[in-house]
Design an enzyme around this catalytic site. Sequence first.
Site, mmCIF file in Angstrom:
data_model
loop_
_atom_site.group_PDB
_atom_site.id
_atom_site.type_symbol
_atom_site.label_atom_id
_atom_site.label_comp_id
_atom_site.label_asym_id
_atom_site.label_seq_id
_atom_site.Cartn_x
_atom_site.Cartn_y
_atom_site.Cartn_z
ATOM 1 N N CYS A 231 0.875 -1.108 0.175
ATOM 2 C CA CYS A 231 0.072 -0.183 -0.064
ATOM 3 C C CYS A 231 0.646 1.218 -0.097
ATOM 4 C CB CYS A 231 -0.678 0.175 1.046
ATOM 5 S SG CYS A 231 -2.130 1.224 1.307
ATOM 6 N N CYS B 71 -2.499 -0.662 9.157
ATOM 7 C CA CYS B 71 -1.856 -1.914 9.312
ATOM 8 C C CYS B 71 -0.630 -1.943 9.555
ATOM 9 C CB CYS B 71 -1.924 -2.157 7.160
ATOM 10 S SG CYS B 71 -2.859 -2.728 6.353
ATOM 11 N N GLU C 140 -29.217 -12.373 22.140
ATOM 12 C CA GLU C 140 -28.516 -11.565 22.052
ATOM 13 C C GLU C 140 -29.287 -10.424 22.513
ATOM 14 O OE1 GLU C 140 -26.387 -8.701 20.614
ATOM 15 O OE2 GLU C 140 -25.615 -10.390 20.180
ATOM 16 N N ASP D 215 -18.759 -15.359 22.558
ATOM 17 C CA ASP D 215 -17.730 -14.730 21.857
ATOM 18 C C ASP D 215 -18.416 -12.947 22.418
ATOM 19 O OD1 ASP D 215 -16.502 -13.016 19.620
ATOM 20 O OD2 ASP D 215 -17.802 -13.447 18.305
ATOM 21 N N CYS E 266 -11.105 -11.862 20.159
ATOM 22 C CA CYS E 266 -9.776 -10.269 19.648
ATOM 23 C C CYS E 266 -9.805 -10.003 19.974
ATOM 24 C CB CYS E 266 -10.191 -10.395 18.100
ATOM 25 S SG CYS E 266 -11.724 -8.595 18.969
#
Length: 419
Positions: free
Chosen positions: A66, A75, A309, A350, A376
């Site tokens: 990039c 990034c 949820e 999650d 994550c």
Amino acid sequence: MRIRGEIKELSADGLGLLEGERRIHVPFAYPGDYVLVRRTKRRFGRRIATDFELLEPSPLRQTPRCPHFGACGGCLWQGLRYGEQLRFKAELFERITGISAPVKGSPQIWDFRNVSNFIVTAEGIGLKEYGDPLGVVELSECPVFSKGTSEYLRALRAFLSETGLEPWDLKRKAGEVHYLQVREGKFTGELMVNLVAHTKPSKEVAEVFRDYFSFADSLYWSLKTDERDDPRGEPEIMGGEPFIRERIGDVAYLIHPNSFFQTNSYALWLLLKAVEDFTDGEKVLDLYSGVGTFGVWLAKRGFEVDGVELNPFAVEMARKNVELNGVNARFRVGRAEETPIGDYDTVIVDPPRKGLREAAELLVKSGVERVIYVSCNPKAFRLDYENHLRKTYRIEDAILIDMFPHTPHVEAAIWLERT
């Protein structure tokens, strides 16, 4: 200030560490780099380099694809060879959690993101600049999102030029157009464009909007009524279909502007398979079930699934995905920490980035033998496990899936078994 030295290791959040009288965190730097730091700033208790130069590159480096690398905050690791990215992700995960786990790379590391939110500001149109909340990198392309990025941005700039709509001013917190969100179905080829603006379009503006983005299968205009710098608003369909579809293996998912869906369609299959392989028994509870990403996949494989949820709209989408795929799964609105956990063989969690918190004690007090923790955020998992889950559960196995190439982030699926 002029400090020279070699980067020997990475911080937990993926910045190069330069040791000396004071530890300095250097963005876009990797072990083996020899750098010169001229200026730093303090942020969150750390000293971060803001003016630095790469004097000698590490042998671990690769040429970034990039042209915006080094300025764009998207990034941090694009200058690092992909195999080394995977190695460091596993090392950082083990450093934070104490778990040694294999890592599976993304099947595709370019053009893999299925969504991008381009900020539209008086300073430029593109993505946020690293380390500067008011800085914007004027984008011409984005090789981690899509080959179509330049086309989307050209259409946006032409639309703004013709209509005269005012881009958002980050300093004054004023303006009309704030974000352009683009979603792609990587395996279906379907495209959704969603303009997030602080004003409703006139009939003429709406017509121009449809003309410039006629290539979209689904076209939305989202009215944003607050000054927060995020791509959220109340969506109104302007043309095309109300949803686009993404297909992962034999499961189809509907996507809406307000849907959360994993950003890497190519690696999502690996994550779904990891969760499937860890799941045991017949009855599964999917906590924080979202749009049914895990629950619908498991139901397709014959598991009996209940999902809980908090977000009513996500539950509505999950039910649509159940109908679309013709599976046996039930989803309802509820708070995870208030959910009575009955006779389930496996519970999948999650949670949001902050972790389970109160819901962790709910699992400890339940009789569930197996928990699959997907996250994550390894720091949140560590806190949940050390403060709550380790009372009752042992870590049986774990696998890491690289959903986020060229960043320090990695997704983990962790199998917990009752002791």
